[in-house]
Structure formats: structure tokens, C-alpha cells
Design a protein around this motif. Sequence first.
Motif, PDB file in Angstrom:
ATOM      1  N   THR A   1      -7.443   0.276  -1.949  1.00  0.00           N
ATOM      2  CA  THR A   1      -6.681   1.502  -2.213  1.00  0.00           C
ATOM      3  C   THR A   1      -5.390   1.545  -1.403  1.00  0.00           C
ATOM      4  N   ARG A   2      -5.232   0.597  -0.486  1.00  0.00           N
ATOM      5  CA  ARG A   2      -4.079   0.634   0.420  1.00  0.00           C
ATOM      6  C   ARG A   2      -3.096  -0.515   0.205  1.00  0.00           C
ATOM      7  N   VAL A   3      -3.594  -1.743   0.082  1.00  0.00           N
ATOM      8  CA  VAL A   3      -2.720  -2.913  -0.021  1.00  0.00           C
ATOM      9  C   VAL A   3      -2.071  -2.962  -1.397  1.00  0.00           C
ATOM     10  N   ARG A   4      -0.766  -3.172  -1.414  1.00  0.00           N
ATOM     11  CA  ARG A   4      -0.016  -3.230  -2.663  1.00  0.00           C
ATOM     12  C   ARG A   4       0.093  -4.683  -3.125  1.00  0.00           C
ATOM     13  N   TRP A   5      -0.524  -4.968  -4.285  1.00  0.00           N
ATOM     14  CA  TRP A   5      -0.502  -6.306  -4.854  1.00  0.00           C
ATOM     15  C   TRP A   5       0.726  -6.458  -5.745  1.00  0.00           C
ATOM     16  N   CYS A   6       1.117  -7.682  -5.952  1.00  0.00           N
ATOM     17  CA  CYS A   6       2.206  -7.983  -6.875  1.00  0.00           C
ATOM     18  C   CYS A   6       1.625  -8.265  -8.250  1.00  0.00           C
TER      19      CYS A   6
ATOM     20  N   ALA B   1      -4.176  13.095  -5.779  1.00  0.00           N
ATOM     21  CA  ALA B   1      -4.001  13.930  -4.591  1.00  0.00           C
ATOM     22  C   ALA B   1      -5.299  14.589  -4.154  1.00  0.00           C
ATOM     23  N   ARG B   2      -6.269  14.701  -5.067  1.00  0.00           N
ATOM     24  CA  ARG B   2      -7.556  15.318  -4.722  1.00  0.00           C
ATOM     25  C   ARG B   2      -8.593  14.291  -4.288  1.00  0.00           C
ATOM     26  N   GLY B   3      -8.212  13.003  -4.303  1.00  0.00           N
ATOM     27  CA  GLY B   3      -9.143  11.952  -3.920  1.00  0.00           C
ATOM     28  C   GLY B   3      -9.979  11.421  -5.062  1.00  0.00           C
ATOM     29  N   ALA B   4      -9.714  11.887  -6.293  1.00  0.00           N
ATOM     30  CA  ALA B   4     -10.443  11.390  -7.470  1.00  0.00           C
ATOM     31  C   ALA B   4      -9.777  10.124  -7.985  1.00  0.00           C
ATOM     32  N   PHE B   5     -10.533   9.310  -8.722  1.00  0.00           N
ATOM     33  CA  PHE B   5      -9.969   8.088  -9.292  1.00  0.00           C
ATOM     34  C   PHE B   5      -8.886   8.429 -10.297  1.00  0.00           C
ATOM     35  N   ASP B   6      -7.757   7.730 -10.183  1.00  0.00           N
ATOM     36  CA  ASP B   6      -6.643   7.947 -11.092  1.00  0.00           C
ATOM     37  C   ASP B   6      -6.410   6.732 -11.985  1.00  0.00           C
ATOM     38  N   GLU B   7      -6.430   5.535 -11.396  1.00  0.00           N
ATOM     39  CA  GLU B   7      -6.229   4.332 -12.201  1.00  0.00           C
ATOM     40  C   GLU B   7      -6.714   3.108 -11.442  1.00  0.00           C
ATOM     41  N   VAL B   8      -6.946   2.040 -12.188  1.00  0.00           N
ATOM     42  CA  VAL B   8      -7.194   0.720 -11.607  1.00  0.00           C
ATOM     43  C   VAL B   8      -6.164  -0.240 -12.193  1.00  0.00           C
ATOM     44  N   ARG B   9      -5.750  -1.196 -11.371  1.00  0.00           N
ATOM     45  CA  ARG B   9      -4.835  -2.255 -11.820  1.00  0.00           C
ATOM     46  C   ARG B   9      -5.507  -3.581 -11.494  1.00  0.00           C
ATOM     47  N   ILE B  10      -6.276  -4.051 -12.447  1.00  0.00           N
ATOM     48  CA  ILE B  10      -7.041  -5.282 -12.269  1.00  0.00           C
ATOM     49  C   ILE B  10      -6.704  -6.208 -13.424  1.00  0.00           C
ATOM     50  N   ALA B  11      -6.090  -7.322 -13.114  1.00  0.00           N
ATOM     51  CA  ALA B  11      -5.751  -8.330 -14.121  1.00  0.00           C
ATOM     52  C   ALA B  11      -5.357  -9.591 -13.360  1.00  0.00           C
ATOM     53  N   ASP B  12      -6.334 -10.466 -13.105  1.00  0.00           N
ATOM     54  CA  ASP B  12      -6.069 -11.644 -12.269  1.00  0.00           C
ATOM     55  C   ASP B  12      -4.954 -12.510 -12.822  1.00  0.00           C
ATOM     56  N   PHE B  13      -4.873 -12.634 -14.146  1.00  0.00           N
ATOM     57  CA  PHE B  13      -3.874 -13.539 -14.720  1.00  0.00           C
ATOM     58  C   PHE B  13      -2.471 -12.942 -14.698  1.00  0.00           C
ATOM     59  N   LEU B  14      -2.336 -11.690 -14.254  1.00  0.00           N
ATOM     60  CA  LEU B  14      -1.023 -11.073 -14.153  1.00  0.00           C
ATOM     61  C   LEU B  14      -0.685 -10.690 -12.706  1.00  0.00           C
ATOM     62  N   ARG B  15      -1.333 -11.344 -11.776  1.00  0.00           N
ATOM     63  CA  ARG B  15      -0.975 -11.125 -10.378  1.00  0.00           C
ATOM     64  C   ARG B  15      -0.016 -12.205  -9.910  1.00  0.00           C
ATOM     65  N   GLY B  16       1.073 -11.772  -9.255  1.00  0.00           N
ATOM     66  CA  GLY B  16       1.980 -12.712  -8.617  1.00  0.00           C
ATOM     67  C   GLY B  16       1.527 -12.974  -7.187  1.00  0.00           C
ATOM     68  N   PRO B  17       2.313 -13.703  -6.421  1.00  0.00           N
ATOM     69  CA  PRO B  17       1.955 -13.971  -5.027  1.00  0.00           C
ATOM     70  C   PRO B  17       1.856 -12.670  -4.227  1.00  0.00           C
ATOM     71  N   LEU B  18       0.802 -12.539  -3.450  1.00  0.00           N
ATOM     72  CA  LEU B  18       0.615 -11.375  -2.596  1.00  0.00           C
ATOM     73  C   LEU B  18       1.694 -11.345  -1.514  1.00  0.00           C
ATOM     74  N   MET B  19       2.439 -10.250  -1.439  1.00  0.00           N
ATOM     75  CA  MET B  19       3.511 -10.112  -0.460  1.00  0.00           C
ATOM     76  C   MET B  19       3.183  -8.936   0.458  1.00  0.00           C
ATOM     77  N   ALA B  20       2.068  -9.060   1.190  1.00  0.00           N
ATOM     78  CA  ALA B  20       1.599  -7.991   2.056  1.00  0.00           C
ATOM     79  C   ALA B  20       1.882  -8.336   3.516  1.00  0.00           C
ATOM     80  N   PRO B  21       1.819  -7.364   4.425  1.00  0.00           N
ATOM     81  CA  PRO B  21       1.937  -7.687   5.848  1.00  0.00           C
ATOM     82  C   PRO B  21       0.944  -8.774   6.251  1.00  0.00           C
ATOM     83  N   PHE B  22       1.341  -9.629   7.164  1.00  0.00           N
ATOM     84  CA  PHE B  22       0.572 -10.822   7.524  1.00  0.00           C
ATOM     85  C   PHE B  22      -0.895 -10.500   7.804  1.00  0.00           C
ATOM     86  N   ASP B  23      -1.145  -9.454   8.576  1.00  0.00           N
ATOM     87  CA  ASP B  23      -2.521  -9.150   8.984  1.00  0.00           C
ATOM     88  C   ASP B  23      -3.358  -8.541   7.866  1.00  0.00           C
ATOM     89  N   ASP B  24      -2.729  -8.194   6.737  1.00  0.00           N
ATOM     90  CA  ASP B  24      -3.471  -7.644   5.602  1.00  0.00           C
ATOM     91  C   ASP B  24      -3.923  -8.711   4.615  1.00  0.00           C
TER      92      ASP B  24
END
Length: 419
Positions: A280-285, A306-329
Motif C-alpha cells: 500500500t506504500r511502495v510505488r511500482w512502475c 480516505a476511509r481506509g476501504a479498498f479503492d483499487e488494485v494495480r496488479i499486472a506483472d507483464f506491465l511492470r517496469g523496473p522498480l524505482m523505489a528508495p534503496f531500502d524499500d
Amino acid sequence: MSAVSDPRSHALPATPDFDAWPVDHSITGITHDDRQLTIDWQDGRRSRYHSIWLRENAADDSTINPTTRERILDLSRLGAWPTIGEAHLETSGAVTLEFLPERCRLSFHPGWLRAHDYDNETAAEDPLVATTHWRGAERSEPTTLDASGWMDAEHDATSIDPLLEQALEAVIGEGLVRLRNLPVEPGSLDLMARRIGPPRPTNFGHLFDVRAKPDPDSNAYTSIALPPHVDLPTREYQPGLQLLHCLENDTVGGEAVMMDGFAVAEALRERHPEHFATLTRVRWCYANTARTSDYVWFDPMIKLDARGAFDEVRIADFLRGPLMAPFDDVEPAYAALMTLQRLLREPEFALRFGYAPGDLVIFDNRRLLHARDAFDISQGGRRWLQGCYLERDEARSRLRMLHRARRRERVASSVVPGN
């Protein structure tokens, strides 16, 4: 201060919208002070309304444009905080208030007041339909409706359409519905979609054909199996609904696979809360770098509102680019991803069913993951689906209009309690 019935008015006033509001419960009494109105209802409920809220939501032509029902009042121009000077319960059941410092008398429809009672259970956002999470092991097929003759009947935006009402309630509540026995003419999906709202064109076209073809620009246009995914997570705002209409299917294999992404996310939260928090925190490409387009977006795989309820999922392995997250994440992100991938392979989540010509499947593309089994075209079989996208907003608007049509029917055939 209390108020009694005022015999001067016998007709219910207008409302600040185009809707109809049945009076299911009459008002038995009202009291007020300068900043608050309290209403007692026939069924024992007590409701409180602030004077400023009432003033802004009046239905007179100093507050709204009577033609468009859009607000024209600017509260900051009133000169002082609007307060209640007098309150009257009319013979019709309406409430009339005198507002100070304007000294204007404005009336409020009792059905509208009840429907907008923010002091009680309607304080939360109206979900239209309660959302229910499900697992494929709990059901043998999606909610399925017989749509024979549906496209032959004329429906406008203000008419009652029971089939569409059931379909949209299923899509909004469960994320998925299947309509059967529809026409199979190519392009007829456009008319079906417009029963809900205008389709959303993308780089794949206004309507797109899902079938194996030479030189494909998507894995969907092959006969190989597709893993669970949502479409177009590469967009800032991925399409809310997807429609798939079966025109032909005589191949071996190619079963549809659907799973409730919210149910999967809930299972991840229960079993692996640290991985859930990471996703829910790390932003994938997400990237779709085709020959003629280059769509890229960054977002978490699981998004809460904003209420903590599920809003959406973004799951599609074949459409993920290189992860550009902070090193420790990076390592925690991949650990969470692999845990999620293992969950997606658990049979309990998957609902499998076949497509027959004339089937139309509508699903929430920001909630449901869809996949398919591989199919065999080596013996000459054909599998042809046409698809398009709509927004969630179109489904919600259309369902509200259908509910409004039912309320209008009730108002037209009812008598105001107490009259």
C-alpha cells in the motif's frame, strides 16, 4: 424553541435537485435554536441540522439556478452567519424556516430532509450498493442474467430498466456480472455499453478485438494463457469497468478466470500484514512501451481510500517496469510481491467459466483480476471477443438514475402521510 403546524401551506416545496424523494415518514414535531433545527419523525428518529447547512441547501432561486439546479449562493456574501429566526411545520409536512439576517422564508421537503439526514446513518458516503468480497471457491459461476430481448426494448435515461439495474448492482457490489443471450453482431457492444454510458477510448481503440492475430501488440492478442491482471495500470486513472462481449468461441480451452482483488488483498492483510503495508506504500512502475506509444505510471499495488476501504488494485506483472523505489524499500517490496504472487495461485480465489456467443461480461477493472487459460487454434477454431472500457462514474450515475426512476414511480403513486 418549538414550532407547531402552520396552515398556510399545503403543497410540498421543490428540492435542490432533479430527484424524487418519497415521504415514507412524516414529521411529528420540530424545535430550533438560532443555529440548529431538530426534527422528530413518526418512526421515533430524531434528526439535527445546522442552520448554515440548511441555508446552503435550500431550493429557492436565491440559492440555486432553478433551471440547472446548480448552486448560485455564495455564503460569504450573506454578511453574517445564517441563523434561524422562526420555524414552522406546514400542513403539507414541509418545514419552513426564516433565516436571519436576510429575513427570507425558505421551505424544505420532508422526504429530502430525511434522505439527507447526516446526523444519523446516512452521515457516511452513500455506497449505492454494499460491497461484498468473494472467493471463487464459494461460487460456481458469476451472477448471470438472461438478457434475451434487452436490446430490442427502448430505454431512455429516465425510464426503469430492471435488467440493467440488477446488472449494475452486481457490478458495483460484487465487481462482476454476466449477461447472456445478447446479439452477436460485430460492433453491437457499443450500443450495449451506451446503455450505461459513453465508452472510454484508449490506444487499443474505441472497441478492441480480443483474438489471436499476427504481429500482436499485446499478449491478449495471442492464444497463450494470461496471468491474473488488471488492464491499463499504466494510466494515471486506469479504466473503471471493462466489458467483454463474446461473438465467436468454438476453441478448446480459453476459459475465463476471475478473482476478487479485494478479497486477495484482504487475505494478504490478514496473513502477512507487513507485506500488505508495503504494497500500500511502495510505488511500482507500470509501463506499456509499445512501438507507437509509451505509457508509464507509478502507484502502489493496493490503494485505500480516505476511509481506509479498498479503492483499487494495480496488479499486472507483464506491465511492470523496473522498480524505482528508495534503496531500502527494494527487498521488502519484492518480498511482498512474491507473497502476493503465491496468493494469486491459490485455487480458492479463482472463478472459472467459459464464454458462449452472446455473453457479455462486465467487471470492475480496478478491483477484479482477470486471466484466461491458453486455447488451441491449431485445428481451425475461432475465439473472438470484443471489448471496451467505461468509467465507474458512468455505472454509478446510471444506477442512481435507475433508482431515481423507481422513486419517481413511488411518488407518483403514493399519498403523503398525514394528508
